[in-house]
Design a protein around this motif. Structure first.
Motif, PDB file in Angstrom:
ATOM      1  N   SER A  61      -0.381   7.263  -7.414  1.00 59.94           N
ATOM      2  CA  SER A  61       0.229   6.218  -6.307  1.00 59.94           C
ATOM      3  C   SER A  61       0.159   4.867  -6.534  1.00 59.94           C
ATOM      4  CB  SER A  61      -0.164   6.676  -5.015  1.00 59.94           C
ATOM      5  OG  SER A  61      -0.025   7.930  -4.825  1.00 59.94           O
ATOM      6  N   ARG A  64       2.340  10.657   0.416  1.00 60.43           N
ATOM      7  CA  ARG A  64       1.263  11.313  -0.346  1.00 60.43           C
ATOM      8  C   ARG A  64       0.917  12.670   0.049  1.00 60.43           C
ATOM      9  NH1 ARG A  64      -3.030   6.677  -2.038  1.00 60.43           N
ATOM     10  NH2 ARG A  64      -3.721   7.868  -3.555  1.00 60.43           N
ATOM     11  N   VAL A  65       0.797  12.763   1.577  1.00 59.45           N
ATOM     12  CA  VAL A  65       0.532  14.082   2.125  1.00 59.45           C
ATOM     13  C   VAL A  65       1.739  15.053   1.742  1.00 59.45           C
ATOM     14  CG1 VAL A  65       0.312  15.220   4.263  1.00 59.45           C
ATOM     15  CG2 VAL A  65      -0.936  13.084   3.837  1.00 59.45           C
ATOM     16  N   VAL A  66       2.701  14.460   1.910  1.00 57.32           N
ATOM     17  CA  VAL A  66       3.974  15.534   1.830  1.00 57.32           C
ATOM     18  C   VAL A  66       3.999  15.953   0.192  1.00 57.32           C
ATOM     19  CG1 VAL A  66       6.427  15.928   1.673  1.00 57.32           C
ATOM     20  CG2 VAL A  66       5.209  14.423   3.661  1.00 57.32           C
ATOM     21  N   GLY A 117       1.333   0.820  -5.287  1.00 54.27           N
ATOM     22  CA  GLY A 117       1.848  -0.019  -4.278  1.00 54.27           C
ATOM     23  C   GLY A 117       2.590  -1.171  -4.858  1.00 54.27           C
ATOM     24  N   VAL A 121       1.561  16.408  -1.685  1.00 55.14           N
ATOM     25  CA  VAL A 121       0.232  17.416  -1.895  1.00 55.14           C
ATOM     26  C   VAL A 121       0.809  18.735  -1.368  1.00 55.14           C
ATOM     27  CG1 VAL A 121      -1.956  18.096  -1.011  1.00 55.14           C
ATOM     28  CG2 VAL A 121      -1.462  15.645  -2.195  1.00 55.14           C
ATOM     29  N   LEU A 127       0.957  -1.273   0.006  1.00 55.14           N
ATOM     30  CA  LEU A 127      -0.116   0.092   0.053  1.00 55.14           C
ATOM     31  C   LEU A 127       1.035   1.342  -0.051  1.00 55.14           C
ATOM     32  CD1 LEU A 127      -2.408  -1.249   2.747  1.00 55.14           C
ATOM     33  CD2 LEU A 127      -2.971  -1.201   0.326  1.00 55.14           C
ATOM     34  N   ALA A 128       0.890   2.114  -0.861  1.00 56.26           N
ATOM     35  CA  ALA A 128       1.665   3.330  -1.038  1.00 56.26           C
ATOM     36  C   ALA A 128       1.414   4.229   0.231  1.00 56.26           C
ATOM     37  CB  ALA A 128       1.138   4.127  -2.329  1.00 56.26           C
ATOM     38  N   SER A 129       2.670   4.579   0.604  1.00 52.19           N
ATOM     39  CA  SER A 129       2.631   5.261   1.919  1.00 52.19           C
ATOM     40  C   SER A 129       1.760   6.554   1.853  1.00 52.19           C
ATOM     41  CB  SER A 129       3.943   5.787   2.117  1.00 52.19           C
ATOM     42  OG  SER A 129       4.214   6.876   3.017  1.00 52.19           O
ATOM     43  N   THR A 130       0.960   6.783   2.939  1.00 53.01           N
ATOM     44  CA  THR A 130      -0.107   7.860   2.972  1.00 53.01           C
ATOM     45  C   THR A 130       0.930   9.161   3.319  1.00 53.01           C
ATOM     46  OG1 THR A 130      -0.452   7.529   5.474  1.00 53.01           O
ATOM     47  CG2 THR A 130      -2.126   7.138   3.669  1.00 53.01           C
ATOM     48  N   PHE A 131       2.027   8.896   4.235  1.00 56.77           N
ATOM     49  CA  PHE A 131       3.083   9.991   4.661  1.00 56.77           C
ATOM     50  C   PHE A 131       3.572  10.432   3.278  1.00 56.77           C
ATOM     51  CE2 PHE A 131       6.704  11.947   5.785  1.00 56.77           C
ATOM     52  CZ  PHE A 131       6.627  12.044   7.416  1.00 56.77           C
TER      53      PHE A 131
END
Lengths: 288, 288, 288
Positions: free
Chosen positions: A32, A19-21, A34, A23, A13-17
């Protein structure tokens, strides 16, 4: 033309961390993925390089992440092999924040000690962040003790780092208990703890007994933290003569470095933002 | 209300190519799915058609892609079965760029030769693009030799195409070496090479020896290309009397066609943009 | 700072329904994950809470969905366990629209009957929506017969609901044919059919024979619908003295409730929008 970042994550699963950074760094479209491996990435790279003209390719970039540094390095290498001539986009690798976190931590430490003369220790040194911390310290000329539960893995990490830098000095050490780690920390001026979430290296009250220690940095934000005497939010606070940083204290700089590195991807279509370049960005961020 | 494109990709990882083009076509939100089959798509189609009122459904559309044309066709068919009454959205299928690339290549060829009278050959004719190239050439009335390593697969592709068009004439041929392919190309006015990345059909120096050939198009952009004498960037360049197009030379038109087709999805909620409609778009794009 | 919604879907492919509604609710960046379990969600939650400062965390939120309510509840519970102190974001769970659809249906019914005194029946009561319908009816004080093909599963659902509310009265019933269901509906003032797509509980002509029925709501939009005499688009239409709602008739309110609930996620960083809160939103939406 919109800025597209393609995230290749080696975890399922692609990192949310990341992704947020991305954005927050101004990326306008984030693709994204994974489960990326060197075997399945080539078609995705071709899609990135064959969709926009060479003059516009600086608006597309690749970010390689995931929890496994070796896997990320292998993907980045394959990505670069899939480029040819002007058909390429800028790329960076920051698996598990290894580069940005390590760069922010070492840049923070550099404000307080002369890294070229320091005795440093990196508990959790075989993890994704720890290995880069040790590499950057060595590249600055430090003497580094890299600690792992397994001395074999510690030695193997040291050898990998020695291949990247001619400066500094690396010593592998094994420690399976908090007491053993505390004993190894004795006499070290700089401690950068880079263990997994929930692993405590220095229990409460231990830090003040390390007379030689000038700077202690704990990169674990999830309690129990790696150095019990340091709060996650601390940033250059002094306790009993030790300048302390918690994970969130370093995290502010790490975030700026991460965002800045992602922004830089869109300045050209041929940059490779690696450990050394990210450390350079971290020194700039701290100086500014 | 934002324009949402839902990408159903039959490959495990949704194509970056189709994603970049969707963004560049003005799609505002892109929902990308890999691993789509007729068995798992229905719930996703229901989510697309039950979330916005009938009058607003033209702002949602479906794109079916992936490397396997038959798989994409099966998904598109299921998608259409899942619609009912006014609860539907526009849809297009372009697995592996089969429709847009083929349409751009045949529209390019049509500028230089009379397709209704041409002797054409399609090396790599059983692949996703090659099959559509042969189909469009036949629909224009051409005599087409469809070449594959396996004569059985070539024959099977010809039969599938004969079911879609009553014009033109299709002949299957097998060739396992570059020499065999070169021999088959002898006497053909139009060559459109549509092989997989890395497969070379006509080696360096061969093109100039094909006296009857007027137009040669190579749709493979990844070296080694399919026709060694054609550079990937070439666009209607003449070599020894042969008008040549490389993959990137055709790619500019293909890209415009692809973007235009995606844009058109949002003009109504009931369009099905298929091979014939995409070819019509390609003729418009080339004429404009 | 952009509003980011992280969609954790327990199905292999993240719901398009929830994605479209999120976009239409004003979410600016949507991170969608399929295949989420309590075992793999923790790293994704940490990425959500460690990337923005506490004061900005209200711009990030979590939506838990999928077709399995129990799985969604387990994921939401794990998500909440992964928060600590101020490091948290707002979250809601609406697996298969269980909360928003049920809330919209019960709020619609409340306009026409006194729920605290009503005899209600919920065919398809063990499904994701039906269970919440029965729960909300019971929370309003209704006597509810929950029907399933399996009486054991119906009883198990009733027991789960009894643990959430002290009001109302729940009775489990089994029915394997349309005739059995029709017999159970006899004497009930309120019918809310919540079955799976394609399951018909009351065949054509049956509704007008239920003399006591005042309100009948069918939540299945995919033909054949659950109550054959009710069109999917109907909204408070009267047939033979029965006020009727079809799935799309309730769907308008459900959509507004769903969008409103998603919007509310971004008002703070510590809201948990659960069944009761979503029902409160539904009552507001219907009143406005």
């Amino acid at each position: 033309m919109k800025k597209i970042l393609i995230q290749f994550d080696t975890d399922p699963l692609a990192s949310t961390f990341d992704r947020v950074v991305a954005v927050d760094a101004g990326v306008e479209e984030l693709f994204s993925y994974g489960g990326i491996t060197p075997e399945n990435v080539t078609g995705l790279v071709h899609g990135a390089i064959f969709t926009r003209g060479p003059a516009q390719l600086k608006n597309t970039a690749i970010f390689v992440g995931g929890s496994n540094v070796a896997a990320g390095e292998a993907v980045l290498k394959q990505v670069q092999n899939d480029f040819f001539g002007p058909m390429r986009v800028s790329a960076m690798m920051d698996s598990n924040g290894c580069n940005t976190t390590a760069a922010a931590a070492v840049a923070a430490a550099k404000q307080h000690v002369d890294l070229s003369a320091v005795e440093a220790i990196v508990p959790g040194g075989t993890g994704p962040v720890g290995q880069r911390v040790a590499q950057l310290l060595a590249s600055e000329g430090a003497s580094v003790t890299l600690v792992s539960r397994s001395i074999e893995r510690a030695e193997s990490a040291c050898e990998a780092i020695r291949a990247t830098t001619e400066t500094g000095q690396l010593t592998a050490a094994g420690a399976t208990t908090a007491d053993e780690t505390a004993a190894l920390c004795n006499g070290k001026s700089l401690i950068i703890a880079a263990g997994a979430a929930g692993v405590c290296f220095l229990e409460a009250g231990k830090l003040s007994k390390l007379d030689e220690t000038q700077v202690a940095i704990d990169l674990n934000a999830v309690p129990p933290v790696g150095i019990a005497d340091i709060g996650a939010q601390e940033k250059a606070n002094e306790h009993d003569g030790v300048i302390c940083y918690g994970a969130l204290g370093v995290g502010g700089t790490k975030m700026k470095v991460h965002r800045q590195a992602v922004s830089q991807l869109f300045e050209s279509n041929d940059a490779v933002i690696d450990t050394a370049e990210i450390y350079r960005i971290a020194l700039d961020v701290i100086a500014s």
